[in-house]
Design a protein around this motif. Structure first.
Motif, mmCIF file in Angstrom:
data_model
loop_
_atom_site.group_PDB
_atom_site.id
_atom_site.type_symbol
_atom_site.label_atom_id
_atom_site.label_comp_id
_atom_site.label_asym_id
_atom_site.label_seq_id
_atom_site.Cartn_x
_atom_site.Cartn_y
_atom_site.Cartn_z
ATOM 1 N N SER A 176 0.816 -1.143 -0.293
ATOM 2 C CA SER A 176 0.066 0.015 0.044
ATOM 3 C C SER A 176 0.993 1.323 -0.187
ATOM 4 N N VAL A 177 2.175 1.103 0.388
ATOM 5 C CA VAL A 177 3.002 2.362 0.365
ATOM 6 C C VAL A 177 3.465 2.520 -1.145
ATOM 7 N N SER A 178 3.637 3.975 -1.197
ATOM 8 C CA SER A 178 4.291 4.256 -2.740
ATOM 9 C C SER A 178 5.630 3.627 -2.852
ATOM 10 N N ALA A 179 5.945 3.765 -4.203
ATOM 11 C CA ALA A 179 7.157 3.284 -4.513
ATOM 12 C C ALA A 179 8.258 4.257 -3.917
ATOM 13 N N ALA A 180 8.042 5.645 -4.266
ATOM 14 C CA ALA A 180 9.279 6.611 -3.522
ATOM 15 C C ALA A 180 9.123 6.295 -2.100
ATOM 16 N N ALA A 181 8.121 5.995 -1.300
ATOM 17 C CA ALA A 181 8.122 5.650 0.153
ATOM 18 C C ALA A 181 8.952 4.410 0.375
ATOM 19 N N LEU A 182 8.883 3.613 -0.369
ATOM 20 C CA LEU A 182 9.495 2.208 -0.205
ATOM 21 C C LEU A 182 10.945 2.279 -0.634
ATOM 22 N N ALA A 183 11.393 3.062 -1.434
ATOM 23 C CA ALA A 183 12.594 3.285 -1.988
ATOM 24 C C ALA A 183 13.396 4.173 -0.792
ATOM 25 N N LYS A 184 12.841 4.827 -0.264
ATOM 26 C CA LYS A 184 13.431 5.748 0.597
ATOM 27 C C LYS A 184 13.535 4.713 2.089
ATOM 28 N N LEU A 185 12.549 3.964 2.220
ATOM 29 C CA LEU A 185 12.824 2.875 3.409
ATOM 30 C C LEU A 185 14.066 2.080 3.257
ATOM 31 N N VAL A 186 13.977 1.569 2.280
ATOM 32 C CA VAL A 186 15.198 0.356 1.686
ATOM 33 C C VAL A 186 16.829 1.339 1.711
ATOM 34 N N ALA A 187 16.606 2.580 1.251
ATOM 35 C CA ALA A 187 17.611 3.443 1.385
ATOM 36 C C ALA A 187 18.153 3.576 2.739
ATOM 37 N N TRP A 188 17.199 3.793 3.395
ATOM 38 C CA TRP A 188 17.472 4.253 5.042
ATOM 39 C C TRP A 188 18.078 3.086 5.734
ATOM 40 N N VAL A 189 17.274 1.827 5.518
ATOM 41 C CA VAL A 189 17.841 0.759 5.917
ATOM 42 C C VAL A 189 19.273 0.131 5.520
ATOM 43 N N LEU A 190 19.700 0.484 4.428
ATOM 44 C CA LEU A 190 20.966 0.150 3.780
ATOM 45 C C LEU A 190 21.880 1.194 4.408
ATOM 46 N N LEU A 191 21.642 2.288 4.399
ATOM 47 C CA LEU A 191 22.405 3.462 4.971
ATOM 48 C C LEU A 191 22.680 3.046 6.353
ATOM 49 N N SER A 192 21.753 2.667 7.105
ATOM 50 C CA SER A 192 21.831 2.294 8.707
ATOM 51 C C SER A 192 22.990 1.216 8.919
ATOM 52 N N GLN A 193 22.710 0.123 7.828
ATOM 53 C CA GLN A 193 23.598 -0.886 8.161
ATOM 54 C C GLN A 193 25.228 -0.478 7.848
ATOM 55 N N ALA A 194 25.365 0.513 6.656
ATOM 56 C CA ALA A 194 26.455 0.714 6.324
ATOM 57 C C ALA A 194 27.149 1.621 7.503
ATOM 58 N N PHE A 195 26.335 2.776 8.009
ATOM 59 C CA PHE A 195 26.855 3.343 9.141
ATOM 60 C C PHE A 195 27.164 2.537 10.417
ATOM 61 N N ALA A 196 26.396 1.658 10.727
ATOM 62 C CA ALA A 196 26.632 0.632 11.825
ATOM 63 C C ALA A 196 27.850 -0.147 11.643
ATOM 64 N N TYR A 197 28.231 -0.647 10.215
ATOM 65 C CA TYR A 197 29.430 -1.320 9.934
ATOM 66 C C TYR A 197 30.753 -0.590 10.506
ATOM 67 N N LEU A 198 30.479 0.725 9.929
ATOM 68 C CA LEU A 198 31.473 1.684 10.025
ATOM 69 C C LEU A 198 31.662 2.449 11.523
ATOM 70 N N GLU A 199 30.724 1.832 12.560
ATOM 71 C CA GLU A 199 30.716 2.151 13.766
ATOM 72 C C GLU A 199 30.432 3.992 13.919
ATOM 73 N N HIS A 200 29.464 4.198 13.015
ATOM 74 C CA HIS A 200 29.030 5.651 12.966
ATOM 75 C C HIS A 200 27.687 5.796 13.216
ATOM 76 N N ALA A 201 26.884 4.715 13.908
ATOM 77 C CA ALA A 201 25.405 4.632 13.933
ATOM 78 C C ALA A 201 24.966 6.011 14.652
ATOM 79 N N PRO A 202 25.589 6.643 15.786
ATOM 80 C CA PRO A 202 24.896 7.731 16.627
ATOM 81 C C PRO A 202 24.775 8.737 15.382
ATOM 82 N N LEU A 203 25.812 8.982 14.647
ATOM 83 C CA LEU A 203 25.860 10.112 13.666
ATOM 84 C C LEU A 203 24.722 9.857 12.868
ATOM 85 N N PHE A 204 24.470 8.647 12.228
ATOM 86 C CA PHE A 204 23.481 8.247 11.206
ATOM 87 C C PHE A 204 22.139 8.714 11.810
#
Length: 121
Positions: free
Chosen positions: A42-70
């Motif tokens: 039911s969510v729009s494609a743009a909202a789903l793309a933002k959610l996927v990008a946020w999850v991927l970026l959060s994992q990248a920042f967590a891997y780089l140990e910069h989660a609080p900055l994210f």
């Protein structure tokens, strides 16, 4: 089994053919709970793309140990994108942008002081 694809609340799904197919795949083949599948289709494609990008970026920042900055950057993003816009002539919630004229019903210390000292009222 059409009963497997039905939600517990019996409200009909009004979706395009593609989204209805995706709902069926999520519920029947991937065994997603119906409420999760309904949310995803039911969510729009743009909202789903933002959610996927946020999850991927959060994992990248967590891997780089910069989660609080994210999380801090996420908060700023949500604040600045959620402020909205005003129509022309509509007063701002902040009196400094209205020529220091207060909105009706504004609570301020001067009015409380006047009420306590019985100068107005």
């Amino acid at each position: 089994d059409d009963d497997d694809a039905r939600d517990d609340d019996d409200s009909p799904l009004v979706l395009s053919r593609t989204r209805l197919f995706a709902y069926g795949v999520l519920v029947r083949n991937l065994r997603f709970p119906p409420w999760v599948a309904r949310l995803l289709v039911s969510v729009s494609a743009a909202a789903l793309a933002k959610l996927v990008a946020w999850v991927l970026l959060s994992q990248a920042f967590a891997y780089l140990e910069h989660a609080p900055l994210f999380l801090l950057l996420t908060g700023f993003y949500l604040i600045f994108t959620g402020l909205g816009t005003r129509r022309a002539g509509e007063p701002s919630a902040y009196s400094v942008f209205n020529g220091f004229n207060e909105l009706p019903g504004t609570f301020n210390a001067a009015r409380v002081d006047d009420t306590i000292m019985r100068r107005n009222g």
